[in-house]
Design an enzyme around this catalytic site. Sequence first.
Site, mmCIF file in Angstrom:
data_model
loop_
_atom_site.group_PDB
_atom_site.id
_atom_site.type_symbol
_atom_site.label_atom_id
_atom_site.label_comp_id
_atom_site.label_asym_id
_atom_site.label_seq_id
_atom_site.Cartn_x
_atom_site.Cartn_y
_atom_site.Cartn_z
ATOM 1 C CE1 TYR A 152 67.788 19.250 52.887
ATOM 2 C CE2 TYR A 152 65.670 18.733 52.485
ATOM 3 C CZ TYR A 152 66.564 19.853 52.721
ATOM 4 O OH TYR A 152 66.497 21.081 52.958
ATOM 5 C CG ASP A 237 63.497 15.622 46.529
ATOM 6 O OD1 ASP A 237 63.859 16.066 45.417
ATOM 7 O OD2 ASP A 237 63.511 16.163 47.522
ATOM 8 C CB ILE A 239 65.112 19.016 43.678
ATOM 9 C CG1 ILE A 239 66.121 18.650 44.608
ATOM 10 C CG2 ILE A 239 63.811 18.937 44.066
ATOM 11 C CD1 ILE A 239 65.879 19.375 46.223
ATOM 12 C CE LYS A 276 68.847 22.409 47.063
ATOM 13 N NZ LYS A 276 69.561 22.906 47.743
#
Lengths: 484, 544
Positions: A152, A237, A239, A276
């Site tokens: 990201y 992570d 998400i 998300k």
Amino acid sequence: MSLENKNRQLLSKIATNDKHGENSPYFDGWKAYESNPFHPTKNPQGVIQMGLAENQLCFDLIEEWIRNNPKASICTPEGVNEFRNIANFQDYHGLPEFRNAVANFMSKVRGGRVRFDPDRIIMSGGATGANELIMFCLADPGDAFLVPSPYYPAFVRDLCWRTGVQLIPVQCHSSNNFKITREALEEAYMKAQEGNINVKGLIITNPSNPLGTTIEKETLKSIVSFINENNIHLVCDEIYSGTVFDTPKYVSVAEVIQEMEECKKDLIHIIYSLSKDMGLPGFRVGLVYSYNNEVVNCGRKMSSFGLVSSQTQHFLAAMLSDNKFVDKFLAESSRRLRERREFFTKGLEKVNITCLPSNAGLFFWMNLRSLLKEKTFEGEMKLWRLIINEVKLNVSPGSAFDCSEPGWYRVCFANMDHETVEIALMRIRAFVNGRDKGKNMEIKRWKSNLRLSFSSRRFDEKVMSPHMMSPHSPIPHSPLVRAT
Amino acid sequence: MTQTQKKSINPFSQTHNQNQNPKTESSSSSSSRNGMKLIVPLQSVVQGRNGFLLGSLIPCALFYFFQLYLKRRRSNSNSNNNPSSPSSSSSPTLVLPRSSSRSNLSSRGSISRVRLSKLASILSKPDDSLYYIGLDRVLQDPYDVFVNPNGIIQLGLSDNKLCLDLIEKWLVKNLEGSVMGNSDMNLSINGIAPYQAFDGLNELKIALADFMHQVMGGSVEFDPSNMVLTSGATPAIEILSFCLADQGNAFLVPTPFYPGFDRDVRWRPGIDLIPVHCRSTDNFNLNITALEQAFSQARKRGVKVRGILISNPSNPVGNILTPEMLFSLLDFAEDKNIHIIADEVFAGSTYGSEEFVSIAEVLDSEYIDKSRVHIIYGLSKDLAIAGFRVGVIYSHNKTVLDAAKKMSRFATISAPTQRIVTSMLSDKRFIQEYIDTNRHRIRRVHDEFVDCLTKLGIKCAKSSAGMFCWADMSGLIKPYSEKGELELWEKFMSVAKINITPGSACHCIEPGWFRICFTTISFEEIPLVIERIRKVVKTCKSSS
């Protein structure tokens, strides 16, 4: 000497350096979109935003729930009697009912196979704030975190900018579908140590942003053993964990460490958010779930720098503890995501564009290596500029994700309606077909296209009404092509 | 500590630049190069242009390993005598989970202990500030007239509960019958769910500019384009700190000051606070001589002062800076070439005869370099919606605004909350009514409360704003020292069962002063609180 210059000298290095990472093409693409945003009737020639990982496919479900549950809001006659308790509430632990509901939701997203302890949930301002917070807890300025590439783009800002932490990419390759291998991890770790860099941990995104893939259980296990053996932290992570829409089934690190007796749990930290999975980035709910008591303790104190509004906590507590709604929402959301992805990738296959096989996320990883004139990152950028400026799609180039191979692009597919997807597909097909036919055609087409924009009225009425454009039609219906 | 930190950073950043992927980091390398030159005393000594490897890298590496060795040893020994866990140290509501805590305990015993950041190891130690300890103890045993009448009454938090009824009424009347309780189109799902501008909705900025104008008596205009919104004043102060100073720099702060400043400025930005002591003989008013002194002393110690941080109206004293003092402050800042951060979150909560003048107004009136002045504002105090987390950075400095906008990503206000607040602030008649009523109610409680305290023999500093009084209880402490103050605080806590903030938590140089917030209770509850205070006064007097 300008006043501005003098002022810069008076400011901090953080305020005046460029380490916020917002100079990458990832953000440039956004600027291109913002200066000329697509609109089906008002600006049909505009840039379509495919660089924003936003989940808008299930807004209707949330809207319906809100309508049916006025009590959840402190601003309705049904719910206003809670107002006094909520308005002043600023305890950084968060509302207990909010933490309970989120823990419950996290467990549901992972198929109920793991339970989460509400007392280990640390609130933060979005995943952005959560990622920064965990870095402040784990690393000192100059320390490093390993991160598998592609990763990201905004990690540079979230993890490094204000904390002074640095990222060390772990190279992954298309030959094995960008899997994280033990060898690659070892290599990056060794290299860092040789360079006297103090590696504090490894951060992974699972499901991966930008790949849209999930990490297999065996790989996760080997990652966990790797960090255990080296006694470094693992930040997961997760998400996108609720966006998994296909097999293989999602496995969270929380599940894996249940099975690994030897694992030092206080090395494991999970990042989560509702932006998300629930499609609610406007609510700014991010959180850290840490198995480390000290991190819970000091992370919680840092919550004050990104508290979630009590109004929003109160509202979400009600929504997320409605089990019937949550189950329905998660099932429906992944169904719609699968459908959308399939439609999109099938459309691309027609012009021989392939994507990395994926089962999660709000995006896929598109392979345009065959369209590159030169197989370099320069070639990738050239093609990207063409896509932005001529095809008018804001997709994000692989180099922005620090990908080791040129020619990959991240395409977001859940932040638009179906009609826009069709238009995007048509533009891509027209572009690829046009390239095949030769350069002259291309130039001619674009010139006449310029003329077309002056008669946008006709354009609006005929070409842009989506129901008239069957994606299955053999003739490419792109407005661009039609103009020729 | 920051000194050693800086030294140990250096070897890393050195190699960092070399190893970096040139493709992504080319833009940043130049600035970090500059940064390094500043940071690194070691490097500048040894670095030759040719012998980089011999002259710099190797010594740096050796130095690093030495540091690492020391650090390992230190953290091991620390861990043995400091078995901290989240449940024991600070948070009473935190319950240790059964399953995972055990495994954590077992891993704690292992030799290779996991290292956290230096900041984390400092923060995970129990709080030593009585401000936070007090807040925690209230949570354990909170007063409730029905459920827990013998619990601790919270007078240590400047929450305003006097006017919530007004807002509540407004909400019901105006936001009826719609999605988020609003008929406004903006509160539909598309207005609240997707990503919004991270530095705040434009509509809210405009509404806030008007609100600030209204609150400050209509004498100064605020430009919405000079605003960055954050989730509360706390991140606003932190963001400004990140923008204005580097780790190891310092701000001057007049004492006594708000205990939260230590957290906001020191923790993550790593900026030091240098107290500038104000005294009771001046009613704790700021004076420029003290500022000059603190500034030159800091300079002598080699500390770079980058700004001065003031709260106006002052928290905890409640006094207001005069326009003359504001001018002198601006002169001082100009002269020393430093910033001014003015925390004006209590601007609308005035009750005295003195008029509040914002530093923004003074800027308007004269040719002054506006780019060094930054204002903090928020709705937690003046509109009493602390839970909603609405904070404002107001600055004329474009570079600061640009950086702050990017940083606001870490602390964005929730969109539904922004929408609700926007509609509330846009109702100007309601807002004016609220401000007037609020002032009236604060004054009423303040006058009564201070009057009762005076009858008990406790005098308060002269004040005209805020939700607290600054009470002189030096006559009740024995010995006349911080120790005496602490003991009195403990008496208030355990005997009187009220939580108030001792002066030491506010870095006050004179012992015996306490901040008592009076807006967390109703007018009717004043006698109860006074009665509890009387108990303590009595025991103090009888023992002496």
